[in-house]
Enzyme design. Structure first.
Site, mmCIF file in Angstrom:
data_model
loop_
_atom_site.group_PDB
_atom_site.id
_atom_site.type_symbol
_atom_site.label_atom_id
_atom_site.label_comp_id
_atom_site.label_asym_id
_atom_site.label_seq_id
_atom_site.Cartn_x
_atom_site.Cartn_y
_atom_site.Cartn_z
ATOM 1 N N LYS A 138 0.967 -0.986 0.144
ATOM 2 C CA LYS A 138 0.064 0.020 -0.074
ATOM 3 C C LYS A 138 0.791 1.271 -0.149
ATOM 4 O O LYS A 138 0.527 2.313 -0.540
ATOM 5 C CB LYS A 138 -1.061 -0.044 1.167
ATOM 6 C CG LYS A 138 -0.419 -0.060 2.605
ATOM 7 C CD LYS A 138 -1.538 -0.445 3.760
ATOM 8 C CE LYS A 138 -0.745 -0.184 4.958
ATOM 9 N NZ LYS A 138 -1.571 -1.101 5.899
ATOM 10 N N ARG B 287 -7.743 -2.329 17.387
ATOM 11 C CA ARG B 287 -8.035 -1.865 16.146
ATOM 12 C C ARG B 287 -9.117 -3.164 15.642
ATOM 13 O O ARG B 287 -10.099 -3.475 16.321
ATOM 14 C CB ARG B 287 -6.890 -1.584 15.066
ATOM 15 C CG ARG B 287 -7.478 -0.869 13.710
ATOM 16 C CD ARG B 287 -6.420 -0.519 12.928
ATOM 17 N NE ARG B 287 -5.970 -1.547 12.097
ATOM 18 C CZ ARG B 287 -5.007 -1.468 11.004
ATOM 19 N NH1 ARG B 287 -4.606 -0.222 10.720
ATOM 20 N NH2 ARG B 287 -4.781 -2.248 10.148
HETATM 21 C C1 LIG Z 1 -0.511 -1.836 6.520
HETATM 22 C C2 LIG Z 1 -0.805 -3.120 7.172
HETATM 23 C C3 LIG Z 1 0.331 -3.941 7.459
HETATM 24 C C4 LIG Z 1 1.748 -3.689 7.206
HETATM 25 O O1 LIG Z 1 2.402 -2.939 8.343
HETATM 26 P P1 LIG Z 1 3.827 -2.647 8.380
HETATM 27 O O2 LIG Z 1 3.954 -1.911 9.619
HETATM 28 O O3 LIG Z 1 3.959 -1.366 7.106
HETATM 29 O O4 LIG Z 1 4.644 -3.556 8.094
HETATM 30 C C5 LIG Z 1 0.095 -5.300 7.979
HETATM 31 N N1 LIG Z 1 -1.430 -5.611 8.346
HETATM 32 C C6 LIG Z 1 -2.388 -4.737 8.126
HETATM 33 C C7 LIG Z 1 -3.614 -5.317 8.416
HETATM 34 C C8 LIG Z 1 -2.125 -3.495 7.438
HETATM 35 O O5 LIG Z 1 -2.987 -2.787 7.230
#
Ligand SMILES: *Cc1c(COP(=O)(O)O)cnc(C)c1O
Length: 354
Positions: A37, A130
Protein backbone atom coordinates in the site's frame (compact mmCIF):
# COMPACT_ATOMS: atom_id res chain seq x y z
CA UNK A 1 14.31 17.25 -19.35
CA UNK A 2 13.81 15.56 -16.00
CA UNK A 3 10.71 16.77 -14.23
CA UNK A 4 10.25 17.26 -10.49
CA UNK A 5 9.16 16.50 -7.86
CA UNK A 6 9.79 12.81 -8.17
CA UNK A 7 10.48 9.68 -6.15
CA UNK A 8 13.42 7.69 -7.39
CA UNK A 9 13.20 4.02 -6.52
CA UNK A 10 16.34 1.91 -6.50
CA UNK A 11 15.11 -1.46 -7.79
CA UNK A 12 18.28 -3.33 -6.73
CA UNK A 13 17.98 -2.05 -3.15
CA UNK A 14 14.30 -2.96 -3.01
CA UNK A 15 15.09 -6.46 -4.27
CA UNK A 16 17.81 -6.74 -1.63
CA UNK A 17 15.47 -5.67 1.18
CA UNK A 18 12.71 -8.05 0.11
CA UNK A 19 15.18 -10.94 -0.22
CA UNK A 20 16.62 -10.21 3.20
CA UNK A 21 13.13 -10.10 4.76
CA UNK A 22 12.17 -13.38 3.11
CA UNK A 23 15.41 -14.95 4.36
CA UNK A 24 14.88 -13.76 7.96
CA UNK A 25 11.36 -15.17 7.80
CA UNK A 26 12.55 -18.49 6.39
CA UNK A 27 15.11 -18.86 9.20
CA UNK A 28 12.24 -18.73 11.69
CA UNK A 29 9.64 -20.66 9.72
CA UNK A 30 7.68 -17.55 8.77
CA UNK A 31 6.36 -16.72 5.30
CA UNK A 32 6.16 -13.09 4.22
CA UNK A 33 3.25 -11.23 2.67
CA UNK A 34 4.53 -8.08 0.91
CA UNK A 35 2.36 -5.11 1.89
CA UNK A 36 2.23 -2.87 -1.16
CA UNK A 37 0.00 0.00 0.00
CA UNK A 38 2.80 2.50 0.69
CA UNK A 39 3.81 2.42 -2.97
CA UNK A 40 0.19 2.26 -4.19
CA UNK A 41 0.87 -1.30 -5.39
CA UNK A 42 2.93 -0.22 -8.41
CA UNK A 43 3.05 -3.52 -10.32
CA UNK A 44 6.76 -3.09 -11.24
CA UNK A 45 7.60 -2.93 -7.51
CA UNK A 46 5.22 -5.72 -6.50
CA UNK A 47 6.89 -7.91 -9.11
CA UNK A 48 10.24 -7.37 -7.36
CA UNK A 49 8.65 -8.63 -4.13
CA UNK A 50 7.35 -11.73 -5.89
CA UNK A 51 10.78 -12.41 -7.43
CA UNK A 52 12.32 -12.18 -3.96
CA UNK A 53 10.04 -14.98 -2.75
CA UNK A 54 7.13 -13.41 -0.85
CA UNK A 55 4.10 -15.69 -0.52
CA UNK A 56 1.44 -13.13 -1.38
CA UNK A 57 0.83 -9.46 -2.15
CA UNK A 58 -1.26 -7.62 0.41
CA UNK A 59 -2.89 -4.22 0.27
CA UNK A 60 -5.60 -2.33 2.10
CA UNK A 61 -7.36 -1.11 -1.05
CA UNK A 62 -9.10 -3.23 -3.62
CA UNK A 63 -8.24 -0.74 -6.40
CA UNK A 64 -4.58 -1.44 -5.68
CA UNK A 65 -5.01 -5.21 -5.71
CA UNK A 66 -6.83 -4.95 -9.02
CA UNK A 67 -3.52 -3.90 -10.58
CA UNK A 68 -1.76 -6.98 -9.24
CA UNK A 69 -3.52 -9.76 -11.13
CA UNK A 70 -1.26 -12.19 -12.97
CA UNK A 71 1.84 -11.76 -10.80
CA UNK A 72 1.50 -15.41 -9.83
CA UNK A 73 0.83 -15.13 -6.09
CA UNK A 74 -2.41 -14.68 -4.12
CA UNK A 75 -3.68 -11.17 -3.41
CA UNK A 76 -4.74 -10.36 0.14
CA UNK A 77 -7.07 -7.52 1.15
CA UNK A 78 -5.81 -6.13 4.46
CA UNK A 79 -8.51 -3.62 5.36
CA UNK A 80 -11.77 -5.19 6.45
CA UNK A 81 -14.00 -5.30 3.36
CA UNK A 82 -16.80 -2.77 3.06
CA UNK A 83 -20.18 -4.44 2.58
CA UNK A 84 -20.53 -2.26 -0.52
CA UNK A 85 -17.44 -3.78 -2.15
CA UNK A 86 -17.77 -7.53 -1.56
CA UNK A 87 -18.29 -8.33 -5.24
CA UNK A 88 -15.06 -6.54 -6.15
CA UNK A 89 -13.29 -8.17 -3.21
CA UNK A 90 -13.96 -11.74 -4.33
CA UNK A 91 -12.94 -10.81 -7.88
CA UNK A 92 -9.69 -8.97 -7.12
CA UNK A 93 -8.49 -10.64 -3.92
CA UNK A 94 -8.08 -14.35 -3.30
CA UNK A 95 -7.97 -13.77 0.47
CA UNK A 96 -9.28 -11.06 2.80
CA UNK A 97 -8.81 -10.31 6.49
CA UNK A 98 -12.13 -10.25 8.34
CA UNK A 99 -13.72 -9.75 11.74
CA UNK A 100 -17.44 -9.20 11.02
CA UNK A 101 -19.89 -12.08 10.68
CA UNK A 102 -22.19 -10.00 8.43
CA UNK A 103 -19.37 -9.18 6.03
CA UNK A 104 -18.10 -12.75 5.89
CA UNK A 105 -21.60 -13.99 5.03
CA UNK A 106 -21.84 -11.30 2.33
CA UNK A 107 -18.48 -12.45 0.95
CA UNK A 108 -19.81 -16.01 0.80
CA UNK A 109 -22.84 -14.79 -1.19
CA UNK A 110 -20.62 -12.72 -3.51
CA UNK A 111 -18.30 -15.70 -4.07
CA UNK A 112 -21.34 -17.86 -4.84
CA UNK A 113 -22.57 -15.32 -7.40
CA UNK A 114 -19.12 -15.20 -9.01
CA UNK A 115 -18.71 -18.98 -8.90
CA UNK A 116 -15.59 -18.63 -6.75
CA UNK A 117 -14.22 -19.74 -3.43
CA UNK A 118 -12.87 -16.88 -1.28
CA UNK A 119 -10.18 -17.27 1.37
CA UNK A 120 -10.80 -15.81 4.82
CA UNK A 121 -8.30 -14.94 7.53
CA UNK A 122 -10.16 -14.30 10.79
CA UNK A 123 -8.67 -11.41 12.71
CA UNK A 124 -8.34 -11.73 16.48
CA UNK A 125 -7.93 -8.67 18.72
CA UNK A 126 -5.22 -9.15 21.33
CA UNK A 127 -5.46 -5.70 22.91
CA UNK A 128 -4.44 -3.18 20.24
CA UNK A 129 -8.15 -2.39 19.75
CA UNK A 130 -8.17 -1.99 16.01
CA UNK A 131 -9.76 -4.88 14.11
CA UNK A 132 -10.49 -8.33 15.46
CA UNK A 133 -12.91 -10.71 17.19
CA UNK A 134 -12.34 -12.03 20.68
CA UNK A 135 -10.42 -15.33 20.54
CA UNK A 136 -13.46 -17.35 21.76
CA UNK A 137 -15.67 -15.75 19.08
CA UNK A 138 -13.14 -16.65 16.39
CA UNK A 139 -13.01 -20.27 17.60
CA UNK A 140 -16.81 -20.47 17.51
CA UNK A 141 -17.33 -18.72 14.16
CA UNK A 142 -14.56 -20.65 12.36
CA UNK A 143 -17.04 -23.54 12.11
CA UNK A 144 -19.45 -21.55 9.94
CA UNK A 145 -16.65 -20.61 7.53
CA UNK A 146 -15.52 -24.24 7.35
CA UNK A 147 -19.09 -25.25 6.48
CA UNK A 148 -19.44 -22.74 3.64
CA UNK A 149 -18.85 -24.14 0.14
CA UNK A 150 -17.82 -20.66 -1.07
CA UNK A 151 -15.36 -19.80 1.67
CA UNK A 152 -12.09 -21.29 2.69
CA UNK A 153 -10.76 -20.70 6.21
CA UNK A 154 -7.14 -19.79 5.43
CA UNK A 155 -6.20 -19.01 8.98
CA UNK A 156 -6.19 -16.40 11.71
CA UNK A 157 -4.22 -13.24 12.29
CA UNK A 158 -3.60 -10.32 14.58
CA UNK A 159 -2.79 -6.68 14.09
CA UNK A 160 -0.71 -4.92 16.73
CA UNK A 161 1.05 -1.56 17.14
CA UNK A 162 -1.49 0.14 14.87
CA UNK A 163 -4.14 1.88 16.94
CA UNK A 164 -3.13 1.08 20.49
CA UNK A 165 0.64 0.88 20.01
CA UNK A 166 0.70 -2.55 21.69
CA UNK A 167 4.06 -4.27 21.11
CA UNK A 168 4.05 -7.92 19.98
CA UNK A 169 5.25 -10.22 22.74
CA UNK A 170 5.58 -13.93 23.44
CA UNK A 171 2.56 -13.53 25.74
CA UNK A 172 0.11 -11.86 23.36
CA UNK A 173 1.18 -13.91 20.34
CA UNK A 174 0.84 -17.11 22.39
CA UNK A 175 -2.86 -16.29 22.68
CA UNK A 176 -2.99 -16.27 18.86
CA UNK A 177 -1.10 -19.58 18.69
CA UNK A 178 -3.47 -21.09 21.28
CA UNK A 179 -6.49 -19.83 19.34
CA UNK A 180 -5.14 -21.53 16.20
CA UNK A 181 -4.63 -24.77 18.14
CA UNK A 182 -8.16 -24.55 19.58
CA UNK A 183 -9.70 -24.15 16.10
CA UNK A 184 -7.62 -27.02 14.74
CA UNK A 185 -8.61 -29.31 17.62
CA UNK A 186 -12.28 -28.38 17.61
CA UNK A 187 -12.81 -28.92 13.89
CA UNK A 188 -10.01 -31.35 12.99
CA UNK A 189 -8.43 -29.01 10.44
CA UNK A 190 -5.01 -27.55 9.80
CA UNK A 191 -4.79 -23.74 9.41
CA UNK A 192 -2.42 -22.62 6.65
CA UNK A 193 -1.83 -19.11 8.00
CA UNK A 194 -1.24 -17.93 11.55
CA UNK A 195 -0.30 -14.32 10.95
CA UNK A 196 1.54 -12.63 13.80
CA UNK A 197 1.39 -9.03 12.65
CA UNK A 198 3.42 -6.46 10.76
CA UNK A 199 6.84 -4.78 10.84
CA UNK A 200 6.53 -4.36 14.61
CA UNK A 201 6.84 -8.15 15.05
CA UNK A 202 10.34 -8.30 13.54
CA UNK A 203 12.31 -7.70 16.78
CA UNK A 204 10.44 -10.58 18.46
CA UNK A 205 11.06 -12.77 15.41
CA UNK A 206 14.78 -11.97 15.34
CA UNK A 207 15.14 -12.65 19.06
CA UNK A 208 13.60 -16.12 18.43
CA UNK A 209 10.88 -15.41 20.99
CA UNK A 210 7.98 -15.67 18.55
CA UNK A 211 5.74 -18.65 19.38
CA UNK A 212 6.50 -21.48 16.92
CA UNK A 213 2.96 -21.70 15.60
CA UNK A 214 3.16 -18.17 14.09
CA UNK A 215 4.07 -18.79 10.46
CA UNK A 216 3.29 -15.52 8.70
CA UNK A 217 4.00 -11.78 8.87
CA UNK A 218 2.59 -9.00 6.69
CA UNK A 219 5.45 -6.61 6.01
CA UNK A 220 5.40 -3.12 4.52
CA UNK A 221 7.45 -0.51 6.34
CA UNK A 222 10.45 -2.70 7.26
CA UNK A 223 11.25 -3.40 3.64
CA UNK A 224 10.43 0.05 2.35
CA UNK A 225 12.11 2.14 5.09
CA UNK A 226 14.62 -0.38 6.47
CA UNK A 227 13.35 -0.23 10.05
CA UNK A 228 11.11 -2.16 12.39
CA UNK A 229 8.18 -0.38 13.98
CA UNK A 230 8.10 -1.60 17.60
CA UNK A 231 11.14 0.41 18.70
CA UNK A 232 11.83 2.26 15.40
CA UNK A 233 15.33 0.78 15.08
CA UNK A 234 17.11 0.53 11.75
CA UNK A 235 17.28 -3.09 10.64
CA UNK A 236 20.73 -4.51 10.09
CA UNK A 237 21.44 -5.46 6.51
CA UNK A 238 18.58 -3.38 5.08
CA UNK A 239 18.89 -0.28 2.89
CA UNK A 240 17.11 2.79 4.28
CA UNK A 241 17.44 4.86 1.12
CA UNK A 242 15.62 2.66 -1.37
CA UNK A 243 13.16 5.48 -2.06
CA UNK A 244 14.52 9.03 -2.46
CA UNK A 245 12.30 12.07 -2.95
CA UNK A 246 13.68 14.84 -5.14
CA UNK A 247 12.26 18.37 -5.26
CA UNK A 248 13.45 21.54 -6.95
CA UNK A 249 14.43 24.91 -5.48
CA UNK A 250 12.31 27.73 -6.94
CA UNK A 251 13.52 30.54 -4.68
CA UNK A 252 16.72 30.97 -2.68
CA UNK A 253 17.11 34.14 -0.65
CA UNK A 254 18.43 35.51 2.63
CA UNK A 255 15.47 36.50 4.77
CA UNK A 256 14.79 37.28 8.44
CA UNK A 257 13.50 34.36 10.48
CA UNK A 258 10.56 36.35 11.89
CA UNK A 259 7.83 37.76 9.60
CA UNK A 260 7.07 41.49 9.60
CA UNK A 261 3.56 42.69 10.48
CA UNK A 262 0.69 41.46 12.62
CA UNK A 263 0.58 37.63 12.75
CA UNK A 264 -2.78 36.04 11.95
CA UNK A 265 -3.54 32.53 10.67
CA UNK A 266 -1.36 30.57 8.23
CA UNK A 267 -2.64 28.71 5.13
CA UNK A 268 -3.93 25.85 7.32
CA UNK A 269 -5.71 27.93 9.95
CA UNK A 270 -2.98 27.71 12.59
CA UNK A 271 -1.36 30.69 14.31
CA UNK A 272 2.35 30.29 13.60
CA UNK A 273 5.13 31.06 16.09
CA UNK A 274 8.72 32.01 15.26
CA UNK A 275 12.16 31.95 16.85
CA UNK A 276 14.42 34.85 15.87
CA UNK A 277 17.62 33.33 14.51
CA UNK A 278 18.58 36.40 12.48
CA UNK A 279 18.91 36.38 8.70
CA UNK A 280 18.85 32.89 7.20
CA UNK A 281 19.35 31.45 3.73
CA UNK A 282 15.97 30.01 2.84
CA UNK A 283 15.05 27.79 -0.07
CA UNK A 284 11.50 27.42 -1.30
CA UNK A 285 11.06 23.99 -2.81
CA UNK A 286 8.26 23.14 -5.24
CA UNK A 287 6.44 20.48 -3.22
CA UNK A 288 3.84 20.95 -0.51
CA UNK A 289 1.32 19.50 1.87
CA UNK A 290 -0.69 18.17 -1.04
CA UNK A 291 2.24 15.88 -1.89
CA UNK A 292 4.12 15.17 1.31
CA UNK A 293 4.18 15.36 5.07
CA UNK A 294 7.25 17.61 5.33
CA UNK A 295 7.93 16.62 8.95
CA UNK A 296 8.60 13.08 7.67
CA UNK A 297 11.42 14.12 5.33
CA UNK A 298 15.09 13.60 6.16
CA UNK A 299 17.34 15.69 3.88
CA UNK A 300 20.31 13.70 2.52
CA UNK A 301 22.34 16.89 3.15
CA UNK A 302 22.13 16.77 6.94
CA UNK A 303 22.85 20.51 7.30
CA UNK A 304 19.43 21.31 5.85
CA UNK A 305 16.54 21.94 8.26
CA UNK A 306 12.80 22.28 7.71
CA UNK A 307 11.30 25.73 8.25
CA UNK A 308 7.70 25.14 7.23
CA UNK A 309 5.35 25.01 4.32
CA UNK A 310 1.94 25.30 2.77
CA UNK A 311 -0.06 23.37 0.16
CA UNK A 312 2.43 23.72 -2.67
CA UNK A 313 5.61 25.11 -1.08
CA UNK A 314 8.06 23.82 1.48
CA UNK A 315 10.70 26.11 3.00
CA UNK A 316 14.10 24.80 4.11
CA UNK A 317 16.97 26.56 5.87
CA UNK A 318 20.21 26.11 3.94
CA UNK A 319 22.36 28.54 5.98
CA UNK A 320 24.52 25.80 7.55
CA UNK A 321 25.17 23.86 4.34
CA UNK A 322 28.74 23.55 3.10
CA UNK A 323 27.49 22.80 -0.41
CA UNK A 324 26.33 25.88 -2.28
CA UNK A 325 22.91 25.66 -3.87
CA UNK A 326 21.29 27.65 -6.66
CA UNK A 327 17.77 28.10 -7.96
CA UNK A 328 16.95 25.03 -10.06
CA UNK A 329 19.03 22.68 -7.89
CA UNK A 330 17.35 19.60 -6.52
CA UNK A 331 17.13 18.70 -2.81
CA UNK A 332 16.99 15.00 -1.97
CA UNK A 333 15.24 13.37 0.97
CA UNK A 334 14.56 10.06 2.61
CA UNK A 335 10.88 9.76 3.58
CA UNK A 336 9.26 8.18 6.57
CA UNK A 337 6.27 5.93 5.97
CA UNK A 338 3.66 8.70 6.15
CA UNK A 339 5.54 11.06 3.85
CA UNK A 340 6.13 8.27 1.35
CA UNK A 341 2.48 7.21 1.40
CA UNK A 342 1.40 10.74 0.59
CA UNK A 343 4.09 11.27 -2.07
CA UNK A 344 3.09 8.07 -3.87
CA UNK A 345 -0.56 9.04 -3.70
CA UNK A 346 0.07 12.49 -5.21
CA UNK A 347 -0.24 12.44 -8.95
CA UNK A 348 2.02 15.51 -9.06
CA UNK A 349 4.97 13.45 -7.84
CA UNK A 350 6.55 11.38 -10.62
CA UNK A 351 7.72 7.88 -9.85
CA UNK A 352 10.95 6.69 -11.45
CA UNK A 353 12.41 3.21 -11.08
CA UNK A 354 16.13 2.79 -11.63
C1 LIG B 1 -0.53 -1.87 6.60
C2 LIG B 1 -0.78 -3.18 7.23
C3 LIG B 1 0.31 -4.05 7.47
C4 LIG B 1 1.74 -3.68 7.20
O1 LIG B 1 2.26 -2.93 8.28
P1 LIG B 1 3.80 -2.45 8.27
O2 LIG B 1 3.98 -1.85 9.63
O3 LIG B 1 3.95 -1.47 7.17
O4 LIG B 1 4.65 -3.65 8.07
C5 LIG B 1 0.01 -5.30 8.00
N1 LIG B 1 -1.25 -5.66 8.30
C6 LIG B 1 -2.31 -4.85 8.09
C7 LIG B 1 -3.67 -5.31 8.45
C8 LIG B 1 -2.10 -3.58 7.55
O5 LIG B 1 -3.15 -2.77 7.35
Amino acid sequence: MTSYPRIVIDAAKLKHNYSRMVEIGRTHGVGIFAVTKVYTAMPELARIAVEAGVEALADSRIENLEQLASLGVPRVLLRLPMLSEVDAVVRHAEISLNSEVTTIRALADAAARAGLRHGVVLMVDLGDLREGMKPEEAIEFAGEILDSPHLELKGIGVNLTCYGGVIPSTENLSVLADTAAAIEDKYGVQLAIVSGGNSSSIPLLQSSKMPKRINNLRIGEAVVCGKETAYLKELEGFHNDTFVLEAEIVELKHKPSVPTGEIGYDAFGQVPTFVDRGERLRAIVAIGKQDIDASGLTPLDSAITLVGGSSDHTIFDLTDCSASYRVGDVLRFRCDYGAMLRAFTSRYVKKVIR
